[in-house]
Motif scaffolding. Structure first.
Motif, mmCIF file in Angstrom:
data_model
loop_
_atom_site.group_PDB
_atom_site.id
_atom_site.type_symbol
_atom_site.label_atom_id
_atom_site.label_comp_id
_atom_site.label_asym_id
_atom_site.label_seq_id
_atom_site.Cartn_x
_atom_site.Cartn_y
_atom_site.Cartn_z
ATOM 1 N N GLY A 48 -50.221 -8.969 22.220
ATOM 2 C CA GLY A 48 -50.108 -7.391 21.944
ATOM 3 C C GLY A 48 -50.281 -6.582 21.137
ATOM 4 O O GLY A 48 -50.306 -5.420 20.392
ATOM 5 N N LYS A 49 -51.775 -7.384 20.199
ATOM 6 C CA LYS A 49 -52.649 -6.497 19.820
ATOM 7 C C LYS A 49 -53.539 -5.946 20.720
ATOM 8 O O LYS A 49 -54.241 -5.934 21.483
ATOM 9 C CB LYS A 49 -53.874 -7.660 19.373
ATOM 10 C CG LYS A 49 -52.983 -8.278 17.465
ATOM 11 C CD LYS A 49 -54.148 -8.525 16.978
ATOM 12 C CE LYS A 49 -53.903 -9.361 15.533
ATOM 13 N NZ LYS A 49 -55.184 -10.016 15.523
ATOM 14 N N THR A 50 -53.477 -4.007 20.082
ATOM 15 C CA THR A 50 -54.394 -3.286 20.874
ATOM 16 C C THR A 50 -54.445 -2.434 19.807
ATOM 17 O O THR A 50 -53.916 -2.274 19.476
ATOM 18 C CB THR A 50 -52.919 -2.245 21.917
ATOM 19 O OG1 THR A 50 -52.035 -1.121 20.725
ATOM 20 C CG2 THR A 50 -51.784 -3.174 22.547
ATOM 21 N N ASP A 75 -50.240 -18.024 9.360
ATOM 22 C CA ASP A 75 -50.909 -18.350 10.938
ATOM 23 C C ASP A 75 -51.456 -17.683 11.426
ATOM 24 O O ASP A 75 -51.847 -18.479 12.513
ATOM 25 C CB ASP A 75 -49.361 -19.347 10.940
ATOM 26 C CG ASP A 75 -49.504 -20.539 10.022
ATOM 27 O OD1 ASP A 75 -49.752 -20.873 9.229
ATOM 28 O OD2 ASP A 75 -48.395 -21.056 10.702
ATOM 29 N N ARG A 76 -51.058 -17.058 12.312
ATOM 30 C CA ARG A 76 -51.723 -16.018 13.122
ATOM 31 C C ARG A 76 -53.477 -15.727 12.502
ATOM 32 O O ARG A 76 -53.966 -16.174 13.742
ATOM 33 C CB ARG A 76 -52.089 -14.972 13.868
ATOM 34 C CG ARG A 76 -51.451 -14.595 14.964
ATOM 35 C CD ARG A 76 -51.686 -12.998 15.298
ATOM 36 N NE ARG A 76 -52.166 -12.525 17.445
ATOM 37 C CZ ARG A 76 -51.386 -11.892 17.243
ATOM 38 N NH1 ARG A 76 -49.117 -11.127 17.046
ATOM 39 N NH2 ARG A 76 -52.235 -11.355 18.320
ATOM 40 N N MET A 77 -53.318 -16.618 11.814
ATOM 41 C CA MET A 77 -55.165 -15.565 10.904
ATOM 42 C C MET A 77 -55.747 -16.916 10.989
ATOM 43 O O MET A 77 -57.301 -17.681 10.993
ATOM 44 C CB MET A 77 -55.528 -15.256 9.712
ATOM 45 C CG MET A 77 -54.334 -14.183 8.961
ATOM 46 S SD MET A 77 -54.945 -14.127 7.377
ATOM 47 C CE MET A 77 -53.281 -12.696 7.131
ATOM 48 N N TYR A 78 -55.608 -18.559 12.007
ATOM 49 C CA TYR A 78 -55.972 -19.850 12.503
ATOM 50 C C TYR A 78 -56.621 -18.775 13.895
ATOM 51 O O TYR A 78 -57.657 -19.532 14.226
ATOM 52 C CB TYR A 78 -55.160 -20.606 12.506
ATOM 53 C CG TYR A 78 -54.788 -22.138 11.171
ATOM 54 C CD1 TYR A 78 -55.519 -22.379 10.424
ATOM 55 C CD2 TYR A 78 -53.205 -21.375 10.841
ATOM 56 C CE1 TYR A 78 -55.417 -23.022 9.305
ATOM 57 C CE2 TYR A 78 -53.472 -22.020 9.406
ATOM 58 C CZ TYR A 78 -54.437 -22.881 8.991
ATOM 59 O OH TYR A 78 -54.030 -23.725 7.267
ATOM 60 N N LEU A 79 -55.844 -18.369 14.516
ATOM 61 C CA LEU A 79 -56.914 -17.814 15.453
ATOM 62 C C LEU A 79 -58.391 -17.047 14.920
ATOM 63 O O LEU A 79 -59.101 -16.807 15.996
ATOM 64 C CB LEU A 79 -56.544 -16.699 16.536
ATOM 65 C CG LEU A 79 -54.598 -16.950 16.963
ATOM 66 C CD1 LEU A 79 -54.295 -15.889 17.592
ATOM 67 C CD2 LEU A 79 -55.268 -18.547 17.758
ATOM 68 N N ASN A 80 -58.577 -16.940 13.849
ATOM 69 C CA ASN A 80 -60.057 -16.463 13.422
ATOM 70 C C ASN A 80 -61.165 -17.520 12.616
ATOM 71 O O ASN A 80 -61.887 -16.894 12.346
ATOM 72 C CB ASN A 80 -59.844 -15.457 12.320
ATOM 73 C CG ASN A 80 -59.290 -14.507 12.828
ATOM 74 O OD1 ASN A 80 -58.564 -13.904 13.503
ATOM 75 N ND2 ASN A 80 -58.092 -13.816 11.560
ATOM 76 N N MET A 137 -51.755 -22.724 23.038
ATOM 77 C CA MET A 137 -52.196 -22.711 21.685
ATOM 78 C C MET A 137 -52.084 -21.003 21.449
ATOM 79 O O MET A 137 -51.423 -21.137 20.085
ATOM 80 C CB MET A 137 -54.005 -22.599 21.982
ATOM 81 C CG MET A 137 -54.267 -24.081 22.245
ATOM 82 S SD MET A 137 -53.299 -25.063 20.806
ATOM 83 C CE MET A 137 -53.725 -25.059 19.499
ATOM 84 N N LYS A 138 -51.909 -20.654 21.813
ATOM 85 C CA LYS A 138 -52.271 -18.762 21.344
ATOM 86 C C LYS A 138 -50.977 -18.310 20.830
ATOM 87 O O LYS A 138 -50.146 -17.611 20.490
ATOM 88 C CB LYS A 138 -53.294 -18.107 22.762
ATOM 89 C CG LYS A 138 -52.296 -16.305 21.588
ATOM 90 C CD LYS A 138 -53.550 -15.536 21.512
ATOM 91 C CE LYS A 138 -53.553 -14.128 20.472
ATOM 92 N NZ LYS A 138 -55.006 -13.480 20.978
ATOM 93 N N ALA A 139 -50.241 -19.189 21.329
ATOM 94 C CA ALA A 139 -48.171 -18.620 21.741
ATOM 95 C C ALA A 139 -47.819 -19.476 21.171
ATOM 96 O O ALA A 139 -47.379 -18.454 19.821
ATOM 97 C CB ALA A 139 -48.031 -19.043 23.161
ATOM 98 N N VAL A 192 -56.904 -15.697 28.074
ATOM 99 C CA VAL A 192 -56.989 -16.734 26.781
ATOM 100 C C VAL A 192 -56.894 -15.852 25.553
ATOM 101 O O VAL A 192 -56.592 -16.604 24.517
ATOM 102 C CB VAL A 192 -58.154 -17.462 26.670
ATOM 103 C CG1 VAL A 192 -58.530 -18.284 28.182
ATOM 104 C CG2 VAL A 192 -59.261 -17.481 26.370
ATOM 105 N N ASP A 193 -57.455 -14.641 25.229
ATOM 106 C CA ASP A 193 -57.167 -13.994 24.291
ATOM 107 C C ASP A 193 -56.529 -12.411 23.911
ATOM 108 O O ASP A 193 -55.213 -12.520 24.131
ATOM 109 C CB ASP A 193 -58.590 -13.708 23.523
ATOM 110 C CG ASP A 193 -58.433 -13.660 22.206
ATOM 111 O OD1 ASP A 193 -57.231 -13.353 21.232
ATOM 112 O OD2 ASP A 193 -59.860 -13.385 20.827
ATOM 113 N N SER A 194 -57.164 -11.578 24.298
ATOM 114 C CA SER A 194 -56.762 -10.425 24.206
ATOM 115 C C SER A 194 -55.711 -10.045 24.847
ATOM 116 O O SER A 194 -54.399 -8.821 24.578
ATOM 117 C CB SER A 194 -57.819 -9.335 24.314
ATOM 118 O OG SER A 194 -58.142 -9.513 25.756
HETATM 119 N N1 GLY Z 1 -57.425 -11.900 18.626
HETATM 120 C C1 GLY Z 1 -56.433 -13.032 17.633
HETATM 121 C C2 GLY Z 1 -55.141 -12.948 17.439
HETATM 122 O O1 GLY Z 1 -55.205 -12.552 18.364
HETATM 123 O O2 GLY Z 1 -54.652 -12.992 16.467
#
Ligand code: GLY
Length: 370
Positions: free
Chosen positions: A141-143, A257-262, A243-245, A135-137
């Motif tokens: 594309g964050k590596t 807006d991606r910072m909302y995921l924090n 949601m993540k997408a 559901v997250d990592s």
């Molecule tokens: N885990 C938060 C993000 O992918 O931005």
């Protein structure tokens, strides 16, 4: 099987379903011609799933090579990255070949970074086997690898060419890892997904019982979370990925807006540091979400009663809601959070149980604010 299209600069599909590790070869065939595929995994996951993925790829005409490193966050480092580069080079992997990350967040993060950097980029597929990674990592594309100075300090944005998420893999996870992932799912609920909240709020309440079986106050996880959510797992993962997408596609490179995921993460990271990483990521995030909701209520940002409702949802999901660290301790750990910029902290604060807002506060106000 549910397919969700991720519309980043390089688009790809997240495939979610039961038993779909067996379809890895078929899914790859639609994306890349027969070639060598390097499957990277860890010592926990490889014994369980390497053979299934390998058989599926061989059947589809791919040559498979394997690399397995020791399981655990301690492997998410430059040494593992360098060993992967050397392995790819010794195996004469080219940019026409492909890499598969088979495992949880550590495998996905380090393999994704190796794929971004070896030969300046080789296509890779995420095959997440933990709920957190599903559901997250694995999506977005964050590596990265960790450095001595902190977690995820060296990395790259590198979208996979596909994500293959077999819901059956969640059945082999330890209980703590299931609730770890659930914390991120609940986060998506509070960020605006009604269906996820309905599912978690509808879970049965477990109560503590005394020696005579009489219910006492409070909850306890008397039933494994997996048993409670297994029938809704595909829907929970699909709604979470959607949601993540929605945040990633609006802000692929994490400047807005991606910072909302924090949500829950700034305090959550501080709690992880304070506990010397004894508390897992999802558990720390659960506590962080509740703390920020409580603080939001005191500041008149969060609708009264939200923190109580969130507490009940977290407890039903076998997650902790409290820790012993005071705001001063969290502040010193929180200052190490790489999300701070120019002496400011970006906090995501619930407005109610189903929406949040962003607040930027000076770092020095953090402990008072909390
Ligand atoms: N885990 C938060 C993000 O992918 O931005």
């Amino acid at each position: 099987m549910i397919d969700i299209r991720i519309q980043t600069q390089a688009e790809y599909t997240v495939h979610i379903g039961s038993g779909i590790l067996n379809d890895c070869g078929k899914i790859m065939s639609a994306l890349i011609a027969p070639c060598t595929v390097a499957i990277v995994s860890d010592t926990n996951v490889a014994p369980l799933y390497m053979q299934t993925v390998k058989n599926s790829l061989v059947l589809a005409g791919y040559k498979v090579i394997e690399y397995v490193f020791p399981a655990g966050e301690r492997s998410k480092n430059v040494q593992t990255l360098a060993k992967l580069w050397e392995f790819f080079a010794e195996s004469e992997l080219t940019r026409k070949d492909a890499i598969i990350a088979l495992g949880g967040g550590v495998v996905g993060d380090v393999t994704g970074f190796a794929a971004a950097t070896y030969l300046r980029g080789v296509p890779y597929v995420q095959v997440p086997t933990s709920l957190l990674a599903c559901v997250d990592s694995s999506v977005g594309g964050k590596t990265a690898v960790d450095l001595a100075a902190g977690k995820n300090l060296a990395g790259a944005f590198n979208q996979p060419i596909a994500v293959i998420c077999d819901t059956d893999t969640i059945s082999t996870l330890p209980e703590e890892n299931v609730s770890d992932g659930a914390a991120e799912c609940i986060k998506y609920g509070v960020l605006g997904n009604k269906r996820i909240l309905e599912i978690f709020e509808g879970l049965p309440e477990d109560v503590n019982v005394d020696a005579n079986g009489v219910p006492t106050s409070g909850y306890a996880s008397t039933r494994p979370l997996y048993e409670k959510i297994k029938d809704s797992l595909e829907e929970i993962i699909a709604e979470s990925v959607r949601m993540k997408a929605s945040f990633v596609c609006r802000d692929e490179f994490d400047t807005g807006d991606r910072m909302y995921l924090n949500l829950g993460h700034t305090i959550g990271h501080a709690i992880e540091y304070c506990s010397n990483f004894e508390l897992s990521h999802g558990h720390a995030v659960a506590i962080g979400m509740r703390k920020i909701a409580l603080a939001g209520e005191r500041h008149g940002i969060t609708k009264p009663g939200t923190a109580d409702r969130l507490t009940s949802i977290l407890k039903k999901s076998c997650l902790p809601t409290e820790c012993d660290f005071d705001p001063e301790q969290l502040l010193s750990a929180g200052l190490r959070d790489k999300k701070r910029s120019g002496g400011k902290l970006t906090l995501i604060v619930p407005k109610n149980i189903l929406s949040c807002e962003m607040r930027i506060i000076p770092v020095e106000e953090f402990s008072d604010w909390l």
